[in-house]
Write a protein that holds these residues in place. Structure first.
Motif, PDB file in Angstrom:
ATOM      1  N   ASN A 162       0.827  -1.209   0.000  1.00 48.55           N
ATOM      2  CA  ASN A 162       0.000   0.000   0.000  1.00 48.55           C
ATOM      3  C   ASN A 162       0.859   1.256   0.000  1.00 48.55           C
ATOM      4  O   ASN A 162       0.545   2.243  -0.688  1.00 48.55           O
ATOM      5  N   THR A 207       2.280   1.642  -3.464  1.00 50.43           N
ATOM      6  CA  THR A 207       1.233   2.099  -4.380  1.00 50.43           C
ATOM      7  C   THR A 207       0.963   3.580  -4.198  1.00 50.43           C
ATOM      8  O   THR A 207       0.819   4.333  -5.170  1.00 50.43           O
ATOM      9  N   GLU A 208       0.911   4.011  -2.941  1.00 54.94           N
ATOM     10  CA  GLU A 208       0.660   5.432  -2.682  1.00 54.94           C
ATOM     11  C   GLU A 208       1.797   6.288  -3.212  1.00 54.94           C
ATOM     12  O   GLU A 208       1.580   7.368  -3.775  1.00 54.94           O
ATOM     13  N   VAL A 239      -6.692  -4.081  -7.252  1.00 52.07           N
ATOM     14  CA  VAL A 239      -7.356  -3.488  -6.094  1.00 52.07           C
ATOM     15  C   VAL A 239      -8.126  -4.592  -5.385  1.00 52.07           C
ATOM     16  O   VAL A 239      -8.925  -5.299  -6.007  1.00 52.07           O
ATOM     17  N   LYS A 287      -3.241  -2.495  -4.277  1.00 47.26           N
ATOM     18  CA  LYS A 287      -3.898  -1.644  -3.278  1.00 47.26           C
ATOM     19  C   LYS A 287      -4.888  -2.509  -2.505  1.00 47.26           C
ATOM     20  O   LYS A 287      -5.843  -3.042  -3.075  1.00 47.26           O
ATOM     21  N   ASP A 313      -7.524  -2.705   0.663  1.00 50.12           N
ATOM     22  CA  ASP A 313      -8.297  -2.084   1.732  1.00 50.12           C
ATOM     23  C   ASP A 313      -8.283  -3.053   2.907  1.00 50.12           C
ATOM     24  O   ASP A 313      -8.830  -4.155   2.814  1.00 50.12           O
ATOM     25  N   TRP A 338     -10.166   6.778  -7.047  1.00 51.80           N
ATOM     26  CA  TRP A 338      -8.818   6.197  -7.150  1.00 51.80           C
ATOM     27  C   TRP A 338      -8.708   5.358  -8.426  1.00 51.80           C
ATOM     28  O   TRP A 338      -7.740   5.505  -9.192  1.00 51.80           O
TER      29      TRP A 338
END
Length: 741
Positions: A68, A71-72, A667, A700, A702, A722
């Motif tokens: 994550n 990815t950010e 995702v 990504k 969650d 996103w």
């Protein structure tokens, strides 16, 4: 020599300016390789990343968090675009709004959304019975943000969700007398719900609490029992249970237990609420069992047993005083048909039963299902890819003298119409309607007169329908099959070969990508992107054969159809061949993984949402969630070496190889029970190790959500922003088109 400045600061240098240092490019986390052997049918497979399946392992969690962060870092430049898209979605949403009230048992039920709040508030008001049917069945005019006299709040989702990382309702039910309200809540995203019951007379919760239930509880007509589903360790619904209010959960009765791991169990109440209807099915055949509430001691009664290998749905009801069953079935009818039979017929062998034809089979019309009100049969059919509603009076049904079906008339070529919730005694039929260009509408259709009452169109502030165009086009597959496409664009976009484009598809489980309105999609179209939905084989858009030609040993048709649709788009003039992106989710994510291996050079970017990219590993393990149920879709690679070899030949994870892959984003959600996070996590690791290109591959995750993503509406908007920002950035389509002149 440099002299100090008068104020003590260093004097300007006369030396050549230093070359600014470039920040080092973000580096992806390296997933270590731990070889694990898998052997089936003499084939040895070494999987280096299977260790990522250990969800409770701190190293796995740390790896996902590192992904994550990477990815950010890689997509940080897209943050302004994400924020812009989020605001566009927000500005096009009337945040304080409400649903159209639905009448049931003397009450009007509806839900409110309020600005700044994530979840709906469910409410009701008392209905009137004046004898004027038109007035009594006209929904009350409830204004957004304004309470009406007598309004009662059943459940405030915002209060329920407070302090929780995730919140979703798994269904609600109200007793026939209107006194008790049952609701199921999930606070982790794993689709296992806690069932609670509220006394609407006092506002107090009953002591009855049932943990780990599945979707859609229902009360018995007398309100003394609540029925619910339970899933097994593979997340397969396998038990229907009954809880008697006021007793301990340990005393709950198992109404039905399904031991076949390839069968899915569900239940509902018949429309007249005289029977509990238990449905046991896979994608190819089914079985229905009825529990008569007037004689529960008699237990469940089987209609057509699964051994007959017929796929059917059943609706028991009374017609002219006789117990009847309406059957939607595929017996000698690949696209299904509707028949009517007396309930007593099912005591006979199938060959001796008398079924009257209500809706005959038609090669050009797919019959999706049929239900009843007290006076009419309501039929769902698919013709020319479009889902439609037809209505036939019950009088004369199945006798050869029945009336012709009536169909509400709509003025668009591409739309979706379906029957909604309604009271059995209702003189009107509630319809939901949407299209690519028309925001969702709610109609009431009056069969007696054919009149269509528009009750509401979802408001979309600032939306100009005339600024957009939707059309039907056709691509030709490599085997000559015509593939329907839905092409969406801004009206000023021209087929000059310069436009960015986004191609989307699903293509599995006979699930159709029907026309629907999307506020978020407008942000893509407004940046000049031509969006194309490819109705590839494996879906249900063109009937049952369309589905059968895209499953099991014909599954590759789904993937090649998508590539051929891409080629059509590239040659059509609607798109710049170098600026086409692809997007799909779940089984559509498998499609994304497959086309990435088949034709990576054709895509400027690929977005795979909760992608089923390691299907062979999953389907080979019957202990994993839903694996045994998947055998009817993909085949059984455990038992059949041909199926094993075929699945291995297209499985995205198995077929990653040295190729110049385009930018890819996977995702997923940590608590997804349908497609486990490990599939995209492994896929991304293998892609990075194999790619011969320099484009980023990102994951990504969650860490709080499930298969459907974030639960609150604002978080869902952020997720959409996103996803679209990733695609638009890759397409070089970040700027809005100028306003129309």
């Amino acid at each position: 020599m440099t002299h100090p400045a008068p104020d003590g600061a260093a004097a300007p240098s006369t030396a050549a300016p230093a070359v600014p240092r470039t920040a080092p490019a973000p580096q992806p986390p390296a997933a270590r390789k731990v070889p694990v052997e898998r052997i089936h049918h003499g084939d040895v497979v070494v999987d280096d990343y299977e260790w990522l399946r250990a969800k409770e392992d701190p190293e796995v969690v740390a790896h996902l968090r590192a992904e994550n962060e990477y990815t950010e870092a890689v997509t940080a430049g897209q943050q302004p675009l994400r924020e812009a898209i989020f605001q566009e979605i927000k500005n096009r949403t009337q945040e304080t709004d409400l649903s159209v009230p639905v009448r049931k048992d003397g009450w009007w039920y509806y839900s409110r959304m309020e600005e700044g709040r994530q979840y709906a508030v469910r409410c009701r008001v008392q209905a009137r019975d004046t004898g004027d049917l038109a007035a009594d069945w006209t929904p009350p005019q409830v204004e957004p943000g304004t309470e009406i006299p007598g309004e009662q709040v059943l459940l405030d989702g915002n209060a329920e969700a407070e302090g929780k990382p995730f919140f979703a309702l798994g269904g609600t039910a109200v007793t026939k007398d209107g006194n008790l309200f049952a609701y199921a809540v999930d606070t982790t995203g794993d689709e296992r719900f806690t069932l609670r019951i509220k006394d609407l007379r006092t506002g107090e919760l009953l002591p009855d609490v049932v943990e780990n239930v599945f979707y859609a509880p229902a009360f018995s007509p007398d309100g003394r029992q609540v029925f619910y589903l339970v899933v097994d360790d593979t997340w397969r619904p396998w038990q229907v249970r009954s809880h008697v209010l006021g007793t301990g959960v340990e005393e709950d009765t198992v109404i039905h237990q399904e031991d076949d791991p390839a069968m899915w169990t569900g239940f509902d109440l018949s429309a007249d609420r005289r029977h509990l209807v238990v449905s046991i099915s896979c994608s190819e055949y089914s079985e229905t069992r009825l529990l008569d509430f007037a004689d529960q001691a008699a237990g469940l009664r089987t209609l057509v047993p699964r051994s007959e290998r017929i796929l059917y749905d059943a609706e028991p009801f009374q017609l002219a005083g006789r117990e009847m069953v309406l059957l939607t079935h595929n017996k000698e009818a690949v696209n299904s048909m509707v028949s009517l039979a007396g309930l007593d017929e099912f005591a006979k062998p199938l060959a001796e039963q008398q079924w009257a034809t209500v809706v005959p089979h038609d090669d050009a019309v797919r019959v999706n299902g049929a239900g009843v009100t007290a006076t009419h049969m309501v039929l769902s059919v698919r013709k020319d890819t479009i889902e439609r509603v037809q209505v036939i009076p019950l009088a004369g049904l199945g006798t050869g003298t029945q009336a012709a079906p009536a169909e509400p008339d709509f003025d668009e070529e591409l739309f979706t119409a379906g029957a909604g919730a309604m009271d059995y005694e209702s003189p009107v039929i509630r319809l939901g309607y949407a299209s690519f260009l028309t925001p969702p509408r709610v109609y009431d259709y009056e069969p007696a007169t054919g009149r269509l009452w528009l009750r509401k169109e979802t408001p979309v502030p600032g939306y100009d329908r005339g600024a957009y165009v939707a059309s039907r086009e056709w691509a030709t597959s490599r085997d000559g099959t015509r593939i329907p496409l839905s092409v969406l664009r801004r009206s000023e976009v021209r087929p000059d070969g310069s436009n960015p484009a986004l191609l989307y598809a699903y293509g599995s489980y006979e699930h159709s990508m029907d026309p629907y309105f999307s506020t978020a999609r407008l942000s893509v179209l407004d940046r000049g992107v031509v969006m194309v939905i490819a109705h590839v084989r494996g879906g249900g858009e063109m009937g049952r054969k369309w589905y059968e030609d895209g499953k099991k040993l014909k599954k590759k048709n789904t993937f090649t159809d998508f590539v051929d649709a891409t080629d059509w788009l590239a040659a059509s003039g609607w798109a710049d061949p170098a600026r086409i992106a692809a997007m799909g989710g779940s089984a559509g994510g498998l499609l994304m993984g497959a086309v990435a291996n088949l034709a990576p050079q054709k895509y400027a970017a690929i977005l795979a949402q909760v992608p089923f990219v390691d299907p062979l590993t999953s389907v080979l393990d019957p202990d994993l969630p839903l694996s045994a149920l998947e055998w009817e879709e993909w085949g059984n690679p455990l038992e059949d070496p041909e199926v094993y070899a075929y699945m291995k030949s297209y499985s995205p994870y198995e077929n990653v190889r040295p190729l110049p892959y385009p930018p890819i984003a996977a995702v997923t959600s940590f608590n997804d029970t349908r497609v486990l996070y490990v599939e995209p996590a492994k896929w991304v690791a293998r892609l990075r190790a194999a790619t011969t290109g320099t484009a980023p591959v990102v994951l990504k995750t969650d860490m709080d959500a499930g298969h459907g993503g974030a639960s609150g509406r604002y978080e869902a908007w952020k997720d959409a922003a996103w996803d679209y920002a990733f695609v638009l950035d890759a397409l070089g389509a970040t700027e809005l088109l100028p306003p129309p002149q």
